[in-house]
Design an enzyme around this catalytic site. Structure first.
Site, short mmCIF file in Angstrom:
data_model
loop_
_atom_site.label_atom_id
_atom_site.label_comp_id
_atom_site.label_asym_id
_atom_site.label_seq_id
_atom_site.Cartn_x
_atom_site.Cartn_y
_atom_site.Cartn_z
N ASN A 14 0.87 -1.18 0.00
CA ASN A 14 0.00 0.00 0.00
C ASN A 14 0.90 1.23 0.00
OD1 ASN A 14 -1.86 2.00 0.41
ND2 ASN A 14 -2.36 1.43 2.52
N TRP A 15 1.04 1.83 -1.18
CA TRP A 15 1.97 2.97 -1.32
C TRP A 15 1.38 4.27 -0.77
CZ3 TRP A 15 4.25 2.67 -6.97
CH2 TRP A 15 5.10 1.56 -7.05
N LYS A 16 0.06 4.26 -0.53
CA LYS A 16 -0.60 5.49 -0.06
C LYS A 16 -0.31 6.64 -1.04
CE LYS A 16 -0.23 3.52 4.51
NZ LYS A 16 -0.23 3.68 5.95
N HIS A 94 -9.71 1.55 4.37
CA HIS A 94 -8.45 1.69 5.11
C HIS A 94 -8.68 2.71 6.23
CE1 HIS A 94 -4.38 2.88 6.14
NE2 HIS A 94 -3.99 1.72 5.62
N GLU A 96 -7.07 5.16 7.26
CA GLU A 96 -6.82 6.56 6.90
C GLU A 96 -8.01 7.14 6.15
OE1 GLU A 96 -3.05 5.81 5.02
OE2 GLU A 96 -2.21 5.34 6.99
N GLU A 164 -5.97 -4.56 10.50
CA GLU A 164 -4.89 -3.60 10.75
C GLU A 164 -5.18 -2.82 12.02
OE1 GLU A 164 -2.69 -2.34 6.98
OE2 GLU A 164 -4.56 -1.26 6.94
N GLY A 170 2.17 2.37 10.79
CA GLY A 170 3.21 3.40 10.68
C GLY A 170 3.91 3.74 11.98
N SER A 204 2.83 -2.05 10.50
CA SER A 204 4.28 -2.16 10.78
C SER A 204 4.87 -3.51 10.39
CB SER A 204 4.56 -1.84 12.25
OG SER A 204 4.28 -0.48 12.49
N GLY A 225 2.56 -1.17 4.36
CA GLY A 225 2.60 0.25 3.99
C GLY A 225 4.03 0.71 3.80
N GLY A 226 4.58 1.37 4.82
CA GLY A 226 5.92 1.98 4.74
C GLY A 226 6.98 1.07 4.16
#
Ligand code: PGA
Length: 239
Positions: A14-16, A94, A96, A164, A170, A204, A225-226
């Site tokens: 997930n590059w956001k 998600h 966010e 999640e 994150g 994470s 993600g990150g």
């Protein structure tokens, strides 16, 4: 629709709101082919068809879709358009989006239904906040999210669930291995119809913890993600 049963695990990047043409070209050049796992890269929508694919286990996925089918809804992206460019997966709900864009269980349900109707697999995200965890109401929160977000039409072949914990996204924090296993098993037992659903873990995930998390019986893959923004790190996670 993709046959989820063909894969032992599913890994979703997930590059956001990250990436550009140069980054993507290099990323896809360096991303290693994978013969047994399904790998999905959810890039920002403008880059969705940058993946020139000759690997049957690698897919481009969307990060969101509209609740609307078509019409005067400026800025929206429909499930039918995603189908038109051959997208097979789309994240929905998600945390966010729930937090910053007023996504509700009801809109997640509508979006997921639109996706299924267009042969795209919704990856329905659920998870508790730190406050909810501390109040020990995680299971109630997840039950409500699942029951309201997952459309009646969903089944283990056309829908994925991603657990999640919001406090793990994150932050570098993760639940204990036992807690992840317990929550995933709880999710599959919420109702008999969820028994066979594949449930991914997110929050994470990195190269140093992915193998242990993914080895759990009730974990069917990871949403990253990150760590997915570094292709070398993501290659280790999916290998
Ligand atoms: P993270 O994000 O891996 O950076 O914690 C996961 C996600 O938001 O899907």
């Amino acid at each position: 629709m993709i046959k989820l049963a063909n894969f032992s695990s599913i890994f979703i990047a997930n590059w956001k709101l990250n990436g550009n043409t140069e980054f993507i070209n290099e990323y896809y050049q360096k991303l290693l082919p994978n013969s047994k796992n399904c790998v999905v890269v959810c890039s920002p929508s403008i880059f969705l068809n940058k993946l020139k694919n000759n690997n049957k286990n690698l897919f481009s996925g969307a990060q969101d879709t509209s609740i609307y089918i078509e019409g005067a809804f400026t800025g929206e992206l429909s499930a039918k358009m995603l189908l038109d460019i051959n997208i097979k997966f789309c994240l929905v709900g998600h945390s966010e989006r729930r937090e910053y864009f007023n996504e509700t269980n009801e809109t997640v349900n509508i979006k997921s239904l639109n996706l299924i109707n267009n042969n795209i697999i919704p990856v329905i995200c659920i998870g508790e906040t730190l406050e909810q965890k501390e109040k020990k109401i995680t299971k109630d929160v997840l039950t409500k999210q699942i029951c309201e977000s997952v459309p009646d039409l969903s089944n283990f072949e056309n829908t994925l669930i991603a657990y999640e914990p919001i406090w793990a996204i994150g932050t570098g924090l993760t639940p204990s291995i036992q807690d992840i296993d317990e929550v995933h098993s709880f999710i599959k037992d919420i109702d008999i119809r969820f028994n066979k659903f594949k449930v991914l873990y997110g929050g994470s995930v990195k190269a140093s913890n992915s193998a242990e998390i993914n080895s759990l019986k009730n974990v069917d893959g990871c949403l990253v993600g990150g760590a997915s923004l570094k292709v070398e790190e993501f290659n280790k996670i999916i290998s």
